[in-house]
Scaffold this active site. Structure first.
Site, short mmCIF file in Angstrom:
data_model
loop_
_atom_site.label_atom_id
_atom_site.label_comp_id
_atom_site.label_asym_id
_atom_site.label_seq_id
_atom_site.Cartn_x
_atom_site.Cartn_y
_atom_site.Cartn_z
N HIS A 1 29.93 34.75 29.65
CA HIS A 1 29.05 35.41 30.63
C HIS A 1 28.74 36.86 30.25
O HIS A 1 27.79 37.45 30.75
CB HIS A 1 29.59 35.28 32.06
N GLU B 1 40.36 46.07 33.86
CA GLU B 1 40.18 45.55 35.22
C GLU B 1 41.25 46.14 36.11
O GLU B 1 42.38 46.38 35.66
CB GLU B 1 40.32 44.03 35.21
N HIS C 1 34.58 37.55 24.98
CA HIS C 1 33.74 38.69 25.38
C HIS C 1 33.82 39.87 24.38
O HIS C 1 32.81 40.42 23.97
CB HIS C 1 34.14 39.23 26.76
C1 BG6 Z 1 36.48 36.22 32.80
C2 BG6 Z 1 37.97 36.23 32.68
O1 BG6 Z 1 35.90 35.68 31.65
O2 BG6 Z 1 36.01 37.55 32.98
C3 BG6 Z 1 38.61 36.90 33.87
O3 BG6 Z 1 38.45 34.90 32.60
C4 BG6 Z 1 38.00 38.25 34.12
O4 BG6 Z 1 40.01 37.02 33.69
C5 BG6 Z 1 36.49 38.16 34.15
O5 BG6 Z 1 38.49 38.75 35.35
C6 BG6 Z 1 35.85 39.52 34.27
O6 BG6 Z 1 34.46 39.42 34.33
P1 BG6 Z 1 33.58 40.68 34.67
O7 BG6 Z 1 32.17 40.19 34.55
O8 BG6 Z 1 33.95 41.10 36.05
O9 BG6 Z 1 33.91 41.73 33.67
#
Ligand code: BG6
Length: 514
Positions: free
Chosen positions: A205, A243, A267
């Site tokens: 994503h 995070e 990512h």
């Molecule tokens: C996900 C992970 O791919 O991305 C999670 O599995 C994480 O652990 C999340 O919290 C964070 O996504 P974003 O878009 O909030 O950075």
């Protein structure tokens, strides 16, 4: 306003004129496996509503939920409604909701129950007849990977995976794509034995985020950055994904996976590839993939993994004013779990452009704040006509791509402090913020990605080769960690374990404070 173009399964937006038109999916439906999960509730269902609200879904769009629940269509509708009211990005509009909800169906069943797939096939046929879905379906597997093969086999057995004439069938899979190279290959064999590679959409994503796509614009639409984007000028690159949340209700998924497999393998390595790659000939999927893969296959690990990696687990403590439990006390986490919630690694890229420039990647939960950024840190000026005192507060120049939450780009450089008689130079920043430069707010990554699946537009989806290359990078590190005991504890609300700072100090550097 220009008329919208309706896609018929292939990306029609090829000529310049078309690229400016809104892209609307053609007739289709989405089958969602895993409707009771966190991802479906917080991201997927709201994104579907947001797409409908933006007018980007076809009028007969249909959503079929599949789960082991004794629900009727209306019960499923209620679940989607609650998810949308709580998490949608765009305002709630009764008329949009009503139209969308008419296309909701629910199929109760377990993943291995052939009768449920028969019912699914009947449901799809009914929608084709009554709502005009045209036989076009995407199967979204928002489920643990251990069920991928069962679901794929049943989709094949029931004939659902086979595309009817002039229609399409696609499968969407969520990470983790395996837990190492071997299991990723096995998983891929299963999925690609049922769906052809072009019909498999792997979700990372991060690639759906505007700020991540903007890396390509920043680098390749401008002239001022590219000449200095190399080892002659760049000292090192730091990619941070911090995070503030803990594992929350995701213990079952997270334990045994850890920060490196969860987000570095996908990512962060994708961010690295986009930061480091050469300019592709165009943004066609193939051209983009070739350049990213070249970088991923040029990534080298340092010999000493002890001093060039770090990992940790968050300990109980304070996150702002909230008292939080340590990772080992979280529900569902064994008290002796060796899963890391923080991981930092150093890699190099064996290309002429990047030789000798370390890339530092770090990701962690329960850190000081939520922030993702790519910081390209430049070398110091080769000669300084200033005294040491005058440049005491001058750091290294940097370009920082702020992926989230404060989306934008920061340029850091030195400037003379006004009203001083000496030439005192101090760091200042110049900021570009999406919020102040553009009237339109960025869509959620899942809006973009779901729409791309329905349009059949694949550039933002990693192919299996990229997944394999990423595991090749991570596997030796995971093996090394598995032999070296427990991760170090770090304070919740801080910036990770001491060993991560030590890793930087070893190279004469420090982590940037985001
Ligand atoms: C996900 C992970 O791919 O991305 C999670 O599995 C994480 O652990 C999340 O919290 C964070 O996504 P974003 O878009 O909030 O950075």
């Amino acid at each position: 306003m220009k008329p919208a173009r309706v896609a018929q399964g292939i990306n029609p937006l090829r000529d310049e004129e078309d690229k400016r038109l809104p892209r609307i999916a053609g007739p289709c439906g989405l089958v969602l496996f895993g409707v009771t999960g966190d991802l479906a509730r917080k991201k997927l269902m709201p994104a579907i509503y947001d797409l409908a609200n933006r007018g980007l879904l076809p009028p007969g769009f249909s959503l079929i939920g599949f789960a082991r629940r004794d629900w009727a269509d209306q019960d499923f509708g209620k679940v989607v409604y609650e998810a949308v009211r709580e998490h949608a990005r765009t305002p709630f509009r009764e008329d949009v909701w009503r139209n969308l909800a008419e296309g909701f169906r629910f199929v109760p069943g377990t993943f291995d129950d052939p009768a449920a797939y028969e019912l699914l096939a009947e449901t799809a046929a009914e929608l084709d007849a009554n709502r005009g879905t045209g036989g076009n379906y995407a199967f979204y597997l928002s489920i643990p990977p251990k069920f991928f093969s069962t679901v794929c086999e049943n989709l094949e057995r029931s004939g659902l995976s086979k595309k009817p004439k002039n229609a399409w069938r696609r499968v969407v899979i969520e990470k983790p794509f395996g837990h190492d190279l071997k299991s990723a290959r096995e998983l891929n064999d299963v999925v690609e034995s049922v769906f052809p590679p072009d019909s498999v959409f792997r979700i990372d994503h991060y690639l759906g985020k505007e700020t991540v796509q903007n890396l390509l614009a920043l680098r390749f639409a401008n002239q001022i950055f590219e000449p200095i984007w190399n080892s002659n000028y760049v000292d090192h690159v730091q990619i941070t994904m911090a995070e503030d949340i803990g594992v929350g209700g995701r213990a079952g998924y997270y334990d045994g996976i850890g920060a490196a497999r969860d987000v570095i393998q996908n990512h962060l390595l994708q961010l690295l590839a986009l930061t480091a790659m050469e300019q592709p000939n165009n943004f066609d999927p193939q051209a983009l993939r070739v350049e990213k893969s070249k970088i991923l296959s040029a990534v080298r690990l340092p010999k000493n993994l002890g001093s060039s990696t770090a990992r940790g687990q968050y300990a109980a403590g304070w996150q702002g004013s909230e008292q939080v439990a340590g990772f080992l006390e979280e529900d569902g986490i064994p008290a002796d779990s060796a899963t890391e919630t923080y991981a930092a690694i150093k890699v190099e890229i064996a290309t002429r452009r990047w030789a000798g420039v370390p890339y530092y990647l770090r990701a962690g939960k329960r850190l000081g704040k939520r922030v993702t950024e790519v910081a390209v840190v430049f070398k110091r000026a080769p000669q300084m006509p200033f005294t040491e005192n005058e440049t005491e507060e001058l750091g290294q120049n940097a370009v920082v791509i702020r992926v989230q939450p404060d989306e934008g780009i920061t340029l850091r450089f030195g400037s003379k402090v006004p009203a001083t008689t000496s030439m005192e130079v101090r760091d200042v920043t110049m900021d570009f913020g999406y919020g102040s430069s553009f009237a339109e707010s960025s869509p959620e990554a899942y809006e973009r990605l779901i729409l791309d699946v329905l349009l059949g537009d694949p550039p933002l989806f990693p192919r299996h080769e990229e997944v394999e290359l990423s595991w090749q990078i991570l596997d030796p590190i995971e093996k090394y960690w598995a032999k070296h005991g427990q991760p170090e504890q770090y304070e919740s609300g801080g910036w990770g374990p001491h060993s991560a700072d030590e890793m930087m100090r070893h190279d004469g550097r420090t982590w940037r404070m985001p």
